[in-house]
Design an enzyme around this catalytic site. Sequence first.
Site, PDB file in Angstrom:
ATOM      1  N   ALA A 199       3.202  -0.205  -2.027  1.00  0.00           N
ATOM      2  CA  ALA A 199       2.816  -0.494  -3.410  1.00  0.00           C
ATOM      3  C   ALA A 199       3.965  -0.181  -4.358  1.00  0.00           C
ATOM      4  CB  ALA A 199       1.576   0.315  -3.786  1.00  0.00           C
TER       5      ALA A 199
ATOM      6  N   HIS B 114      -6.123   8.812  -1.799  1.00  0.00           N
ATOM      7  CA  HIS B 114      -5.064   7.921  -1.315  1.00  0.00           C
ATOM      8  C   HIS B 114      -5.576   7.162  -0.095  1.00  0.00           C
ATOM      9  CE1 HIS B 114      -0.846   6.963  -2.014  1.00  0.00           C
ATOM     10  NE2 HIS B 114      -0.651   6.923  -0.711  1.00  0.00           N
TER      11      HIS B 114
ATOM     12  N   PHE C 158       0.837  -1.185   0.000  1.00  0.00           N
ATOM     13  CA  PHE C 158       0.000   0.000   0.000  1.00  0.00           C
ATOM     14  C   PHE C 158       0.883   1.251   0.000  1.00  0.00           C
ATOM     15  CE2 PHE C 158      -1.650  -3.485   2.514  1.00  0.00           C
ATOM     16  CZ  PHE C 158      -2.842  -3.777   1.857  1.00  0.00           C
ATOM     17  N   SER C 159       0.662   2.149  -0.961  1.00  0.00           N
ATOM     18  CA  SER C 159       1.387   3.419  -1.043  1.00  0.00           C
ATOM     19  C   SER C 159       2.896   3.164  -1.176  1.00  0.00           C
ATOM     20  CB  SER C 159       1.038   4.287   0.156  1.00  0.00           C
ATOM     21  OG  SER C 159       1.584   5.580   0.029  1.00  0.00           O
ATOM     22  N   SER C 160       3.705   3.521  -0.199  1.00  0.00           N
ATOM     23  CA  SER C 160       5.121   3.197  -0.258  1.00  0.00           C
ATOM     24  C   SER C 160       5.314   1.703  -0.465  1.00  0.00           C
ATOM     25  CB  SER C 160       5.814   3.646   1.037  1.00  0.00           C
ATOM     26  OG  SER C 160       7.163   3.274   1.051  1.00  0.00           O
TER      27      SER C 160
END
Length: 447
Positions: A154, A291, A150-152
């Site tokens: 991802a 986000h 997820f996010s970083s």
Amino acid sequence: MRRLLRAALAALLMLPLALSAVLLTAAPAQAATLNRVTDFGNNPTGLNMYLYVPDNVAPQPALLVLVHYCGGSAGGVFNGIGHDYVTAADRYGYVIVVPEATREGHCFDVSTKPALTRNGGGDSTGIMSMVSWARQRYAVDADRIVVSGFSSGAMMTNVLAAEYPDVFSAASAFSGVAAGCFATDNGSLWNSTCAGGNLIKTPQQWGDQVHAMYPGYTGSYPRMQLWHGTTDDILRYPNFGEEIKEWTNLHGLNQTPSSTENLAGGWVRTRYGGTGNQAPVEGMSIAGYGHSLPLTGMTANAITFLGLDAGGSSSPTSGPLRGTASGRCVDVPNQSTTNGAQVQLYDCWTGANQQWTYSAAGELSVYTGTSRKCLDASGGGTANGTAAIIWSCHGGTNQKWDLRSDGSIVNRQSGLCLDVAGAATANGSKVQLWSCHGGTNQRWTLG
């Protein structure tokens, strides 16, 4: 500016969850708890490793690498937005490795040269040491090592799949960027041009950037599932399109989807190179969301895409295959061993023509030895009404099946369900493939 952006990201995603961990030194974790592992191998950037092994671990389990967001922690993702992966592990018996960034800001490095080089000495190197450690101790199925983040996390998911395509079979990235997009040459871990969605390249340029991470590699790349909200103001929406460019190029595909579906909740699903639940590349665009992914139902979808719901340690792996609606068994007519024989329903008995074995590779086979045959989608068909037949086992995706927790059996090539034609229940009723709809004529029990 980097500090402000990281603070915003952490405030958006950070969950106030405490981690209760057991410290291990090169020994398997106690079941059903999240455990810290030390001395797991080469770890140049000082990451922490955590491990989850369910009570009923499968004899040859899949392995999921679950990567947290910026400002996060192993405990935060394990108990928070990644917890659906944990409950699924309890059901299907797979092992979870949870890396934890320890630098200020708790973001993963997907920017520096070491991080973007296979075995280059960055965070990715330490994560792969964790994977190797787990593989050595839990007889992991080498064909089902997958990653999601997820996010970083991802962004790291994209990088791991790019650098280690010979290890990972599939990946699912929630709100990330293309592998290499965050590259910097000044030691910074933040790339504002990429984050703002302003780093635009051709598919070939993205592909070339990935090939530079693992020079000389000529094999296949993992299946990739990409999720992004259209109003993401941290890693802006154009990054979604750049990811699709990158992964379609790596799979030798063009930018034209094989299918486009408008789903409930403003989800738009595009698939490239196939139309089933495990297409080579799948994009999931979420209208009106920022986000803030995943939303309800997204992780379950990712579990299917990653192949983590293909059986479990508590599920029988052999025996009769019985239809829920009819109570009758999947049967090879007249005990035939001839390629092309269409299977049917028939009263259950102990004959070898009704004894099916489900393998770790996803094959459903009948008979043994030189007579062994696999359940097969006739002619590699992907249309409703394709006959379910027996054929010599050859490893093709039309002979691979996922046994789902709801009792459905899904063909990996087509995404269609094993189905009794016309919802019939009588002896001799033909078995075929059909769009999954949840009816009892598509529900089965093995064993």
